[in-house]
Design a protein around this motif. Structure first.
Motif, PDB file in Angstrom:
ATOM      1  N   ASP A 464       0.859  -1.189   0.000  1.00  0.00           N
ATOM      2  CA  ASP A 464       0.000   0.000   0.000  1.00  0.00           C
ATOM      3  C   ASP A 464       0.895   1.239   0.000  1.00  0.00           C
ATOM      4  O   ASP A 464       1.520   1.562   1.008  1.00  0.00           O
ATOM      5  N   GLU A 465       0.977   1.918  -1.129  1.00  0.00           N
ATOM      6  CA  GLU A 465       1.847   3.069  -1.347  1.00  0.00           C
ATOM      7  C   GLU A 465       3.296   2.749  -0.956  1.00  0.00           C
ATOM      8  O   GLU A 465       3.887   3.406  -0.084  1.00  0.00           O
ATOM      9  N   PRO A 466       3.900   1.728  -1.577  1.00  0.00           N
ATOM     10  CA  PRO A 466       5.242   1.303  -1.169  1.00  0.00           C
ATOM     11  C   PRO A 466       6.345   2.284  -1.534  1.00  0.00           C
ATOM     12  O   PRO A 466       7.435   2.223  -0.967  1.00  0.00           O
ATOM     13  N   THR A 467       6.103   3.185  -2.491  1.00  0.00           N
ATOM     14  CA  THR A 467       7.188   4.043  -2.977  1.00  0.00           C
ATOM     15  C   THR A 467       7.375   5.307  -2.146  1.00  0.00           C
ATOM     16  O   THR A 467       8.383   5.995  -2.310  1.00  0.00           O
ATOM     17  N   ASN A 468       6.413   5.612  -1.258  1.00  0.00           N
ATOM     18  CA  ASN A 468       6.534   6.833  -0.460  1.00  0.00           C
ATOM     19  C   ASN A 468       7.831   6.831   0.343  1.00  0.00           C
ATOM     20  O   ASN A 468       8.103   5.891   1.102  1.00  0.00           O
ATOM     21  N   ASP A 469       8.631   7.873   0.179  1.00  0.00           N
ATOM     22  CA  ASP A 469       9.862   8.120   0.947  1.00  0.00           C
ATOM     23  C   ASP A 469      11.031   7.201   0.602  1.00  0.00           C
ATOM     24  O   ASP A 469      12.102   7.329   1.198  1.00  0.00           O
ATOM     25  N   LEU A 470      10.855   6.257  -0.311  1.00  0.00           N
ATOM     26  CA  LEU A 470      11.989   5.415  -0.697  1.00  0.00           C
ATOM     27  C   LEU A 470      12.828   6.136  -1.749  1.00  0.00           C
ATOM     28  O   LEU A 470      12.293   6.815  -2.626  1.00  0.00           O
ATOM     29  N   ASP A 471      14.165   5.959  -1.660  1.00  0.00           N
ATOM     30  CA  ASP A 471      15.023   6.593  -2.657  1.00  0.00           C
ATOM     31  C   ASP A 471      14.975   5.813  -3.969  1.00  0.00           C
ATOM     32  O   ASP A 471      14.456   4.693  -4.041  1.00  0.00           O
ATOM     33  N   LEU A 472      15.535   6.412  -5.016  1.00  0.00           N
ATOM     34  CA  LEU A 472      15.440   5.824  -6.349  1.00  0.00           C
ATOM     35  C   LEU A 472      16.207   4.506  -6.444  1.00  0.00           C
ATOM     36  O   LEU A 472      15.770   3.582  -7.141  1.00  0.00           O
ATOM     37  N   LEU A 473      17.339   4.384  -5.735  1.00  0.00           N
ATOM     38  CA  LEU A 473      18.087   3.130  -5.747  1.00  0.00           C
ATOM     39  C   LEU A 473      17.258   1.999  -5.156  1.00  0.00           C
ATOM     40  O   LEU A 473      17.135   0.916  -5.742  1.00  0.00           O
ATOM     41  N   THR A 474      16.652   2.254  -3.991  1.00  0.00           N
ATOM     42  CA  THR A 474      15.824   1.231  -3.347  1.00  0.00           C
ATOM     43  C   THR A 474      14.646   0.853  -4.229  1.00  0.00           C
ATOM     44  O   THR A 474      14.293  -0.322  -4.342  1.00  0.00           O
ATOM     45  N   LEU A 475      14.039   1.853  -4.872  1.00  0.00           N
ATOM     46  CA  LEU A 475      12.904   1.583  -5.761  1.00  0.00           C
ATOM     47  C   LEU A 475      13.307   0.677  -6.915  1.00  0.00           C
ATOM     48  O   LEU A 475      12.588  -0.264  -7.260  1.00  0.00           O
ATOM     49  N   GLN A 476      14.464   0.953  -7.511  1.00  0.00           N
ATOM     50  CA  GLN A 476      14.912   0.140  -8.647  1.00  0.00           C
ATOM     51  C   GLN A 476      15.147  -1.308  -8.238  1.00  0.00           C
ATOM     52  O   GLN A 476      14.748  -2.247  -8.947  1.00  0.00           O
ATOM     53  N   VAL A 477      15.775  -1.504  -7.066  1.00  0.00           N
ATOM     54  CA  VAL A 477      16.049  -2.868  -6.597  1.00  0.00           C
ATOM     55  C   VAL A 477      14.743  -3.563  -6.216  1.00  0.00           C
ATOM     56  O   VAL A 477      14.550  -4.753  -6.496  1.00  0.00           O
ATOM     57  N   LEU A 478      13.831  -2.822  -5.575  1.00  0.00           N
ATOM     58  CA  LEU A 478      12.534  -3.401  -5.209  1.00  0.00           C
ATOM     59  C   LEU A 478      11.769  -3.826  -6.462  1.00  0.00           C
ATOM     60  O   LEU A 478      11.149  -4.900  -6.490  1.00  0.00           O
ATOM     61  N   GLU A 479      11.821  -3.016  -7.502  1.00  0.00           N
ATOM     62  CA  GLU A 479      11.142  -3.358  -8.759  1.00  0.00           C
ATOM     63  C   GLU A 479      11.701  -4.648  -9.360  1.00  0.00           C
ATOM     64  O   GLU A 479      10.936  -5.521  -9.795  1.00  0.00           O
ATOM     65  N   GLU A 480      13.029  -4.778  -9.373  1.00  0.00           N
ATOM     66  CA  GLU A 480      13.636  -5.990  -9.924  1.00  0.00           C
ATOM     67  C   GLU A 480      13.267  -7.209  -9.096  1.00  0.00           C
ATOM     68  O   GLU A 480      13.003  -8.291  -9.632  1.00  0.00           O
ATOM     69  N   PHE A 481      13.235  -7.033  -7.777  1.00  0.00           N
ATOM     70  CA  PHE A 481      12.835  -8.129  -6.892  1.00  0.00           C
ATOM     71  C   PHE A 481      11.398  -8.576  -7.180  1.00  0.00           C
ATOM     72  O   PHE A 481      11.100  -9.773  -7.287  1.00  0.00           O
ATOM     73  N   LEU A 482      10.497  -7.606  -7.323  1.00  0.00           N
ATOM     74  CA  LEU A 482       9.088  -7.924  -7.543  1.00  0.00           C
ATOM     75  C   LEU A 482       8.855  -8.547  -8.919  1.00  0.00           C
ATOM     76  O   LEU A 482       7.975  -9.397  -9.083  1.00  0.00           O
ATOM     77  N   LEU A 483       9.647  -8.128  -9.911  1.00  0.00           N
ATOM     78  CA  LEU A 483       9.505  -8.717 -11.249  1.00  0.00           C
ATOM     79  C   LEU A 483       9.839 -10.205 -11.234  1.00  0.00           C
ATOM     80  O   LEU A 483       9.268 -10.986 -12.013  1.00  0.00           O
ATOM     81  N   ASP A 484      10.760 -10.614 -10.354  1.00  0.00           N
ATOM     82  CA  ASP A 484      11.157 -12.024 -10.271  1.00  0.00           C
ATOM     83  C   ASP A 484      10.412 -12.784  -9.182  1.00  0.00           C
ATOM     84  O   ASP A 484      10.585 -13.995  -9.050  1.00  0.00           O
ATOM     85  N   PHE A 485       9.581 -12.078  -8.411  1.00  0.00           N
ATOM     86  CA  PHE A 485       8.887 -12.706  -7.279  1.00  0.00           C
ATOM     87  C   PHE A 485       7.822 -13.670  -7.807  1.00  0.00           C
ATOM     88  O   PHE A 485       6.928 -13.264  -8.557  1.00  0.00           O
ATOM     89  N   PRO A 486       7.886 -14.955  -7.427  1.00  0.00           N
ATOM     90  CA  PRO A 486       6.952 -15.933  -8.014  1.00  0.00           C
ATOM     91  C   PRO A 486       5.566 -15.967  -7.374  1.00  0.00           C
ATOM     92  O   PRO A 486       4.671 -16.642  -7.873  1.00  0.00           O
ATOM     93  N   GLY A 487       5.396 -15.246  -6.255  1.00  0.00           N
ATOM     94  CA  GLY A 487       4.097 -15.231  -5.597  1.00  0.00           C
ATOM     95  C   GLY A 487       3.171 -14.180  -6.169  1.00  0.00           C
ATOM     96  O   GLY A 487       3.396 -13.638  -7.250  1.00  0.00           O
ATOM     97  N   CYS A 488       2.096 -13.886  -5.446  1.00  0.00           N
ATOM     98  CA  CYS A 488       1.138 -12.847  -5.850  1.00  0.00           C
ATOM     99  C   CYS A 488       1.583 -11.495  -5.304  1.00  0.00           C
ATOM    100  O   CYS A 488       2.104 -11.408  -4.185  1.00  0.00           O
TER     101      CYS A 488
END
Length: 623
Positions: A464-488
Motif C-alpha cells: 500500500d503506497e510502497p514508494t513513499n519516501d523510498l530513494d530511487l536506488l531502493t525503488l529500482q532494486v525493489l522493482e527488480e525483486f518484484l519482477l522475479d517474485f513468483p508469488g502474488c
C-alpha cells in the motif's frame, strides 16, 4: 539573477556524517531536482537552506531579495484554526477577499454576502486571481475549508500544505525560491498530473526532492545527484540523467580497470628486481605506490539486496465471491468477484476515499465484509507493507529491532546469515546498525519496515503506497525483486512509473462500489480514458463549431456575467435532473395522456438545455 548558494557545506549528527563540502548554486528560473540515497541528508540540506538547521561548516547564502516558500514532509499548522484560515494566512488584502469568497462558495452559495463580494472582486478586477486560487483549491479537492486542522488525515494535511505553499508563491511580491520535499505523497493521479502541468507552466524557480520518476521527467530541467560527498549536475530531465550517469560510471570502471592492469605490471617489475640491488628507480617506485593506492581503493558501491526466501504457494490463493462492503452510504464493494492467480501482479487504482485500503484489509481478514465469501488458501502467507509503517512500543537501535525478529536469517539460496549481515544487505552499514530508529530518515525507516516484512517469507505481498519516501536506488532494486517474485503481488500506488513497470493489469475502483478490470498498464489506462474524452469533445465541438467559427477578442468577465453564469449552471442542473426523472417515469405503466404530456415536457426541456447550454459555454470561456 543568482538566488542561493552552498559553499563547502558539511553536516553531521554525532559521529554520523551526512555530507561533506557540498557546493551548489541556484539561479533564477532553475527547476532543479535533488537525487540521493536515503539517509544522505537531502531533507537536511533543504532545512539548512531554509534556515531551520545550521551547517557544521561552510557558507550558505540566499539573496536578500529572495523569499523561500517550502513544502515540508511534515508540515506545521495552527491546529485549532480552520483549513481556510491556515491556507490564507497571508497579509495580502486581495487574498483575504478571495478567501471570504471561496469560503462562502462552499458554505453559503445562496447568501447575499456573496453578491457583495462579487461586486468587490469586480471592482478590483480580481477574477483572474480568484480563478487561479479556486483552481488550486478544487484540483487538490479541498472541500473541507471550514474544518479545524486537528481533524484532518495525513493526506488531507499534505494537500492543505501544498495549496498554501502554491498560493503564497502566487501572491509573493518578491523573487521566490519554491522548495518541494516529496510533493506527490498522498496525491491521487489526477492531482499529480495537474501539479506537473501547473509547475511546468509557471515561471518559477524550483528545488525539488521526489521519488516520482515521471514527475522528475516532466518537471525537472536539472538533476543534481549527491553521491559520496560529491555533487554531480546534469542539465536535463531524469531520463537524460540516467543516460549520463551510466556513461560516468562506465568511465570510472574503465579507469579502475586500467589502474589495476598498471598495478599488476609494476608489481611484477618490483618483484623481478635483484634482491642485492639497494637502489631502484625512486620515481618509478613512488609512481607504483600511487597506482597501488588507486587500484586498491574500492569504489563504495553498496548494493541493496533482497535475498529472501518465499514460502511455497499452493494452487489456491485468494478467492472473493459476491463480496459486499459499505460504511453507511459509502459503498466500497458491490458484489465483487475475483480470484487471484499464482504469480499475478495487479495494481489497484482509483480516487482517494473509494476504499482501496479497506479492500486490502478485507483480503487479509483484517476487516470483515458485510456479506459474501473470502476464501484464503492454506499455504498463503501475507506480507503487508502498508502506509502506517513500523509500530514499535519503544525506541530501539536498528540491530536490536532486527534481533527481536530472529537470531538468524535464511536467504533465498538457503544460506543462514546473522542480523548484522542481513542488515548490510539492506544498506544498514557499520554505525548505522546501532542508530536509534527514531534518528533514521523517513526513507530508512521505510526500508527497515520492508526488511521486517520480507523476512516473514511471504508469498502474497500487499503493498500500500510502497514508494513513499523510498530513494530511487531502493525503488529500482525493489522493482527488480518484484519482477522475479513468483508469488502474488497486489499494489496500491500513485507512482505511475512503478505501476507501469510491474503490474499485469489494473483493478479500477470507480466509486459507489463499482470496479472494473483494465488489461494493461496505468499509462495505457490513461490513454484509454483520454481517447474516450476526446470522442466526447469531438461530438460537443460539432454542436458548437458554428459559435466559435468567428472568434471575437476575449473580454474580461464582469459581475453580471458571473452572476448569469452561476444562475445558468444551477438551471441546467435542475433541467437535467427533471429530464432524468421524466425519462424514468416513461418506463412505468402510464396512460396515453400522461405519456403525451411527459413527451411534450421532455421536448421543451431539451430545447431549453440547448439554448441555455450555448450561453453557458460562452460565459464559461470568460470564467
Amino acid at each position: 539573477m543568482h538566488y542561493a548558494s552552498f559553499e563547502n557545506v558539511s553536516k553531521s549528527y554525532g559521529i554520523q556524517p551526512l555530507f561533506n563540502n557540498i557546493t551548489l548554486h541556484i539561479n533564477e528560473g532553475d527547476k532543479m531536482a535533488l537525487v540521493a540515497r536515503n539517509g544522505t541528508g537531502k531533507s537536511t540540506l533543504l532545512k539548512i537552506l531554509c534556515g531551520k538547521e545550521h551547517a557544521d561548516s561552510g557558507k550558505v547564502w540566499v539573496h536578500k531579495d529572495v523569499q523561500i516558500a517550502e513544502l515540508e514532509q511534515d508540515p506545521k499548522f495552527d491546529e485549532q484554526k480552520s483549513v481556510v484560515e491556515n491556507i490564507f494566512a497571508h497579509p495580502n488584502p486581495l487574498l483575504q477577499l478571495v478567501k471570504d469568497y471561496e469560503m462562502l462558495l462552499q458554505t453559503e452559495p445562496e447568501s447575499e454576502k456573496i453578491v457583495a463580494l462579487m461586486h468587490e472582486l469586480d471592482e478590483h478586477q480580481a477574477w483572474s486571481v480568484e480563478n487561479e486560487v479556486h483552481q488550486i483549491i478544487s484540483k487538490l479537492k479541498l472541500s473541507f475549508l471550514e474544518k479545524p486542522m486537528h481533524m484532518l488525515s495525513g493526506g488531507q494535511r499534505k494537500r492543505v500544505a501544498l495549496a498554501k505553499t502554491l498560493i503564497d508563491v502566487g501572491f509573493s511580491n518578491q523573487h521566490t525560491l519554491l522548495i518541494l520535499d516529496e510533493p506527490t505523497n498522498h496525491l491521487d493521479f489526477s492531482m499529480i498530473e495537474w501539479l506537473e502541468h501547473y509547475l511546468g507552466s509557471q515561471n518559477i524557480t524550483l528545488l525539488l526532492v521526489t521519488h516520482d520518476r515521471y514527475f522528475l521527467d516532466n518537471v525537472a530541467k536539472t538533476i543534481v545527484e549527491m553521491e559520496n560527498d560529491t555533487i554531480y549536475t546534469y542539465d536535463g530531465n531524469y531520463a537524460y540523467y540516467l543516460e549520463k550517469k551510466g556513461e560516468r560510471e562506465a568511465a570510472i570502471a574503465s579507469e579502475l580497470q586500467k589502474d589495476k592492469n598498471i598495478f599488476r605490471r609494476e608489481l611484477e617489475w618490483i618483484r623481478k628486481q635483484p634482491k642485492a640491488r639497494t637502489v631502484k628507480s625512486k620515481s618509478r617506485i613512488d609512481a607504483f605506490e600511487e597506482v597501488k593506492q588507486r587500484a586498491m581503493k574500492r569504489k563504495e558501491d553498496l548494493t541493496l539486496q533482497f535475498q529472501v526466501k518465499m514460502t511455497r504457494l499452493g494452487g489456491k490463493t485468494v478467492e472473493m465471491k459476491k463480496v459486499y462492503k459499505s460504511y453507511g452510504d459509502l459503498k466500497i464493494l458491490n458484489g465483487f468477484d475475483y480470484t487471484f492467480k499464482k504469480g499475478e501482479r495487479v495494481g489497484i487504482v482509483g480516487p482517494n476515499g473509494v476504499g482501496k485500503s479497506t479492500f486490502l484489509n478485507i483480503i487479509q481478514g483484517l476487516e470483515q465484509a458485510d456479506s459474501g465469501k473470502v476464501n484464503v488458501g492454506e499455504t498463503v502467507v501475507f506480507g503487508n507493507y502498508d502506509q502506517k509503517g513500523m509500530v514499535i512500543k519503544e525506541d530501539k537501535r536498528v540491530i536490536e529491532f532486527v534481533k527481536d525478529i530472529a537470531e538468524n536469517f535464511v536467504l533465498a539460496n538457503g544460506v543462514k546469515v546473522s542480523p548484522s549481515q542481513f542488515l548490510q544487505k539492506f544498506l544498514f552499514e557499520g554505525d548505522k546498525q546501532y542508530t536509534y530508529i527514531s534518528k533514521l530518515s523517513g526513507g530508512e525507516k521505510r526500508r527497515l519496515h520492508l526488511l521486517s516484512i520480507l523476512y516473514q517469507n511471504p508469498n502474497f505481498l500487499i503493498l500500500d503506497e510502497p514508494t513513499n519516501d523510498l530513494d530511487l536506488l531502493t525503488l529500482q532494486v525493489l522493482e527488480e525483486f518484484l519482477l522475479d517474485f513468483p508469488g502474488c503481488v497486489v499494489i496500491v500506488s500513485h507512482d505511475r512509473y512503478f505501476l507501469d513497470k510491474l503490474v499485469d493489469h489494473l483493478l479500477v475502483f470507480e466509486g459507489k462500489g463499482e470496479t472494473s478490470d483494465f488489461p494493461g498498464t496505468y499509462t495505457e489506462y490513461r490513454a484509454y480514458l483520454k481517447a474516450i474524452t476526446n470522442e466526447d469533445e469531438e461530438v460537443e465541438n460539432e454542436k458548437t463549431e458554428t459559435i466559435v467559427a468567428v472568434q471575437e477578442p476575449k473580454k474580461k468577465i464582469n459581475y453580471n456575467d458571473k452572476k448569469e453564469y452561476d444562475k445558468l449552471t444551477k438551471e441546467i442542473e435542475k433541467l437535467e435532473a427533471e429530464k432524468k426523472l421524466l425519462d424514468e417515469k416513461l418506463n412505468t405503466n402510464l396512460s396515453f395522456e400522461e405519456i403525451n404530456s411527459i413527451s411534450i415536457r421532455i421536448g421543451e426541456i431539451i430545447q431549453l438545455l440547448d439554448e441555455k447550454g450555448l450561453r453557458w459555454l460562452e460565459l464559461s470561456e470568460l470564467v
